[in-house]
Design an enzyme around this catalytic site. Structure first.
Site, PDB file in Angstrom:
ATOM      1  N   HIS A  24       0.847  -1.083  -0.020  1.00 13.51           N
ATOM      2  CA  HIS A  24       0.034   0.022  -0.008  1.00 13.51           C
ATOM      3  C   HIS A  24       0.757   1.283  -0.045  1.00 13.51           C
ATOM      4  CE1 HIS A  24      -3.422   2.682   1.105  1.00 13.51           C
ATOM      5  NE2 HIS A  24      -2.854   3.351   1.759  1.00 13.51           N
ATOM      6  N   GLU A  25       1.936   1.258   0.770  1.00 10.98           N
ATOM      7  CA  GLU A  25       2.708   2.472   0.972  1.00 10.98           C
ATOM      8  C   GLU A  25       3.673   2.436  -0.218  1.00 10.98           C
ATOM      9  OE1 GLU A  25       2.050   4.531   3.012  1.00 10.98           O
ATOM     10  OE2 GLU A  25       0.592   3.324   4.386  1.00 10.98           O
ATOM     11  N   HIS A  28       1.995   4.483  -2.772  1.00 11.60           N
ATOM     12  CA  HIS A  28       2.132   6.055  -2.760  1.00 11.60           C
ATOM     13  C   HIS A  28       3.478   6.491  -2.977  1.00 11.60           C
ATOM     14  CE1 HIS A  28      -1.694   6.476  -0.836  1.00 11.60           C
ATOM     15  NE2 HIS A  28      -1.460   5.701   0.520  1.00 11.60           N
TER      16      HIS A  28
END
Length: 430
Positions: A24-25, A28
């Site tokens: 998920h990170e 980003h």
């Protein structure tokens, strides 16, 4: 061995959750770096740092609790130079947020600030995290449905009942006077593969069951494959009261045709798109849970304090997911069945991360997307009026709302943690 298996199941979920957060990170981090934003930290987990290493301008690390993560980017909010004139707790929070945001811009080229990016790039960065969870969910469900396969009733007969017992009977064996089952009377045998009933070819046991249920008292021709040969038989289903589940899962008692057949259960691989379909269906379920969250949390709290059995489809914390995984691993089911449930759990967790992070409230990713869209709306309106381009939205004004969201999230987490510890959802329902 059961204890060891339980621990292994919990560890699998913990590692799976950590990997989900890490990806998920990364969702980003990668576009942020691609668009030139200065990224100070990439952290998986919350709490004390247990490992970190600086590579270039970014510190990469792992924290103790695998329940979150973050990528620190310079200038997440547009800087506000003047100090707030208001007083009070909320004003202090707003000013603290402005000061913290200003610190991320110290010594950084202003062009590398997140708020300076075009709106579409900001949206890409913030949606990158949920998108990674969505992709991982599709991969996991595809492995489950198209790789491992799903257990389904086949057209091969596993067992033939000797007799027909009344619906209210609790006897495990046939009693004197019980009539022979239609399947037994017709000469059907375990191992027979149903080819057609009443002239209709059947490819699933559900199709065969539907024909039988619709034909009480009628003699219907049945064709089976037995030891490589085709055998023709005649089957006359009897009228019986049986529990039937509809598409919504509700069970009702109906008068239907009954033959006394049990299908063999086998794993069958599904089409490659089945994983994406399962992801969509799971997302719809999660959205329903989120939409009804206040009611479901209230029910969970009532069940916690009264000791009532919890709704198996209700919300869970990380503790609850880990506990279920441990129970699955500790069962005596075939290893492939246990692996299937674990993969399904991790797929559902990633769908939940995807849906939850799209809620348009700070500090969630959806909140940052909402701010970017608000900026786009203001700029578009200014262009229509021929006015100068407005300043970026001052998102620090939303800090009190953000704090309220954080408090609610902590409260929800605490309630679910307590419920999953003291009144857990169990596989057996007890």
């Amino acid at each position: 061995m059961a204890v060891v298996a339980f621990v292994i199941g919990v560890l699998v979920v913990v590692v799976g959750l950590a990997v989900s957060i890490a990806l998920h990170e990364i969702g980003h981090l990668v576009p942020a770096k691609r668009f030139g934003v200065r990224t100070g930290q990439y952290m998986v987990g919350l709490g004390p740092v247990i490992w970190s290493r600086r590579i270039g301008e970014t510190e990469y690390g792992v924290k103790l609790l695998p329940i979150g993560g973050f990528v620190s980017m310079a200038g997440m909010y547009a800087p506000v130079k003047q100090r707030t004139r208001a007083s009070g707790v909320f004003a202090t929070l707003v000013q603290d947020a402005r000061d913290a945001n200003a610190e991320t811009l110290e010594g950084v080229d202003d062009s590398r600030a997140f708020y300076r990016l075009p709106v579409w790039k900001r949206i890409v960065i913030m949606l990158g995290g949920p998108f990674m969870n969505l992709v991982l969910a599709v991969v996991l469900f595809s492995v489950l449905y198209s790789g491992i396969g799903m257990q389904q009733a086949t057209t091969t007969i596993d067992a033939v009942a000797e007799c027909v017992q009344p619906a209210e009977s609790t006897a495990s064996e046939c009693q004197a006077g019980d009539p022979a089952s239609p399947a037994s009377a017709a000469g059907l045998l375990p191992g027979d593969r149903l080819v057609s009933l009443d002239g209709q070819e059947v490819s699933t046991f559900a199709e065969a069951s539907a024909i039988i249920q619709d034909s009480p008292g009628e003699a219907i021709p049945v064709v089976v494959e037995r030891d490589g040969e085709t055998v023709s038989l005649s089957l006359t289903p009897v009228l019986a009261q049986r529990e039937i589940a509809d598409d919504a899962g509700e069970v009702t008692t109906q008068s239907v045709g009954f033959a006394g057949l049990t299908a063999s259960i086998e794993r069958q691989r599904q089409p490659i798109w089945a994983g994406a379909q399962a992801t969509l269906e799971t997302a719809q379920s999660v959205i329903g849970i989120v939409a009804q969250l206040p009611v479901r949390l209230w029910d969970t709290a009532v069940d916690l304090f009264t000791g009532q059995e919890r709704d198996p489809n209700g919300p869970l914390s990380v503790v609850g997911v880990g506990r279920l995984a441990g129970e699955v691993a500790a069962t005596e089911a075939p290893i492939l069945d246990r692996v299937s449930v674990m993969v399904s759990l991790l797929g559902s967790v990633n769908v939940a991360l995807f849906v939850f992070n799209l809620i348009p409230l700070l500090p969630l990713d959806g909140g940052h997307v909402a701010i970017a869209l608000w900026d786009a709306l203001k700029r578009g309106w200014a262009r229509l009026r021929g006015a100068p381009e407005p300043a970026p939205a001052d998102a620090t004004r939303l800090v009190p709302v953000t704090l309220l969201v954080v408090v609610l999230m902590v409260g929800i987490g605490a309630l679910l943690f307590a419920a999953d510890i003291f009144n857990p959802i169990r596989l057996s329902g007890g």
